[in-house]
Design a protein around this motif. Structure first.
Motif, PDB file in Angstrom:
ATOM      1  N   SER A 124      -4.056   6.459 -11.876  1.00 14.46           N
ATOM      2  CA  SER A 124      -3.013   8.079 -11.275  1.00 14.46           C
ATOM      3  C   SER A 124      -2.871   8.520 -12.475  1.00 14.46           C
ATOM      4  CB  SER A 124      -2.236   7.044 -10.496  1.00 14.46           C
ATOM      5  OG  SER A 124      -2.406   6.201  -9.673  1.00 14.46           O
TER       6      SER A 124
ATOM      7  N   ASP B 202      -6.505  13.600  -0.169  1.00 15.78           N
ATOM      8  CA  ASP B 202      -5.901  12.839   0.641  1.00 15.78           C
ATOM      9  C   ASP B 202      -4.570  12.772  -0.585  1.00 15.78           C
ATOM     10  OD1 ASP B 202      -6.540  11.498  -2.177  1.00 15.78           O
ATOM     11  OD2 ASP B 202      -5.712   9.763  -1.864  1.00 15.78           O
TER      12      ASP B 202
ATOM     13  N   GLU C 109      -1.301  11.989  -0.954  1.00 20.36           N
ATOM     14  CA  GLU C 109      -0.278  10.169  -1.748  1.00 20.36           C
ATOM     15  C   GLU C 109       0.942  10.621  -1.641  1.00 20.36           C
ATOM     16  OE1 GLU C 109      -2.090   7.520  -2.710  1.00 20.36           O
ATOM     17  OE2 GLU C 109      -3.206   7.930  -3.347  1.00 20.36           O
ATOM     18  N   PRO C 110       2.074   9.478  -0.821  1.00 21.75           N
ATOM     19  CA  PRO C 110       1.609   8.209  -1.139  1.00 21.75           C
ATOM     20  C   PRO C 110       1.288   7.379   0.598  1.00 21.75           C
ATOM     21  CG  PRO C 110       3.961   8.094  -0.778  1.00 21.75           C
ATOM     22  CD  PRO C 110       3.510   9.546  -1.122  1.00 21.75           C
ATOM     23  N   ASN C 111       0.305   7.249   0.281  1.00 22.64           N
ATOM     24  CA  ASN C 111      -1.001   7.292   1.936  1.00 22.64           C
ATOM     25  C   ASN C 111      -0.794   5.685   1.690  1.00 22.64           C
ATOM     26  OD1 ASN C 111      -2.900   7.289   0.022  1.00 22.64           O
ATOM     27  ND2 ASN C 111      -4.480   8.034   1.574  1.00 22.64           N
ATOM     28  N   ASP C 112       0.448   5.058   1.759  1.00 24.24           N
ATOM     29  CA  ASP C 112       0.503   3.664   2.306  1.00 24.24           C
ATOM     30  C   ASP C 112       0.168   3.356   3.552  1.00 24.24           C
ATOM     31  OD1 ASP C 112       2.813   4.310   2.557  1.00 24.24           O
ATOM     32  OD2 ASP C 112       3.918   2.968   0.215  1.00 24.24           O
TER      33      ASP C 112
ATOM     34  N   GLY D 251     -10.531  10.475  -0.594  1.00 27.30           N
ATOM     35  CA  GLY D 251      -9.475   9.876  -2.045  1.00 27.30           C
ATOM     36  C   GLY D 251     -10.558   9.051  -2.483  1.00 27.30           C
TER      37      GLY D 251
ATOM     38  N   ASP E 201      -3.083   1.982  -7.602  1.00 29.26           N
ATOM     39  CA  ASP E 201      -2.835   2.592  -6.577  1.00 29.26           C
ATOM     40  C   ASP E 201      -4.402   1.543  -5.850  1.00 29.26           C
ATOM     41  OD1 ASP E 201      -2.966   3.120  -3.928  1.00 29.26           O
ATOM     42  OD2 ASP E 201      -2.952   5.690  -4.070  1.00 29.26           O
TER      43      ASP E 201
ATOM     44  N   ASP F 103      -4.673   2.475   0.291  1.00 26.88           N
ATOM     45  CA  ASP F 103      -4.819   3.352   0.909  1.00 26.88           C
ATOM     46  C   ASP F 103      -5.162   3.515   2.551  1.00 26.88           C
ATOM     47  OD1 ASP F 103      -4.779   5.025  -1.252  1.00 26.88           O
ATOM     48  OD2 ASP F 103      -6.505   5.570  -1.418  1.00 26.88           O
TER      49      ASP F 103
END
Length: 221
Positions: free
Chosen positions: A10, A41, A43-46, A61, A67, A70
């Motif tokens: 990251s 994509d 972030e954050p794509n939690d 992504g 990380d 996703d």
């Protein structure tokens, strides 16, 4: 000897430490280069910030050593979804229903940067789906691509129901060699909420539905 190490990291600042375990002096040269994976994509794509995956759009992504997971959200009125995946490293793909109570489909992809593993997952059952892309504890991450389109639910021929008892029925159907998996759903009303009864591969054409209640009509999909 030349050693090349590839790391998916990251954004941030990193330190490289070179340690000589031998007593003799050694010479070395080190060169570092940074290249972009061309991701789009956000972030954050939690799970709490799952990125919307729109129909027909392609998301590129990347998983990193920091990380490893996703999440994406699919919202559709279609009863059938075809999810296309390209993985450029080894990673897991899991598809869940809206409340995550059911895993609708899953796969493990064995990708390489020069030869991505490409798969298609097909699923149905609700209007909202969650897709999780993750790497294992021994995987460093890597790039992937996702896209989806609506499809038509294939017709299963010669479906037969056989009553075994007041609380159990047997469901059979003809196999179609064009399909690898079948999903069976059930509900207590024709337009009610269907829950997943099971996912069966092409080697099975029989399913037993148990736990039925006397006098309650059941619908299968």
């Amino acid at each position: 000897m030349t050693k090349v190490i590839t790391a998916y990291v990251s954004p941030g600042t990193y330190k490289v430490v070179i340690d000589n375990e031998r007593s003799a002096a050694s010479r070395y040269q080190i060169k570092a280069s940074i290249s972009s994976l061309g991701t789009n994509d956000i972030e954050p794509n939690d799970f709490d910030h799952a990125m919307t995956l729109n129909k027909g759009a392609t998301i590129t992504g990347a998983l990193t050593t920091q990380d490893k997971e996703d999440w994406y959200k699919i919202t559709t009125t279609s009863k059938f979804v075809r999810l296309s995946i390209s993985a450029y490293e080894d990673m897991d793909i899991n598809v869940y229903n809206q409340d995550l109570s059911e895993t609708l489909d899953y796969d493990y992809l064995y990708g390489k940067p020069a030869s991505p593993d490409q798969q298609i997952l097909e699923f149905c059952g609700s209007n909202v789906y969650y897709v999780k892309v993750s790497s294992g504890s021994w995987d460093d991450g890597g790039k992937y691509k996702l896209s989806w389109t609506a499809g038509t639910v294939p017709t299963v021929k010669n479906v037969k129901l056989q009553k075994l008892s007041s609380t159990e029925i047997k469901v059979t159907w003809d196999q179609n060699n064009a399909f690898d998996y079948y999903q069976v759903y059930r509900a207590t009303s024709e337009k009610g909420k269907y829950s997943l009864l099971g996912v069966y591969n092409k080697y099975y054409d029989t399913k037993y539905s148990t736990g039925l209640k006397t006098g309650v009509q059941e619908y299968l999909l």
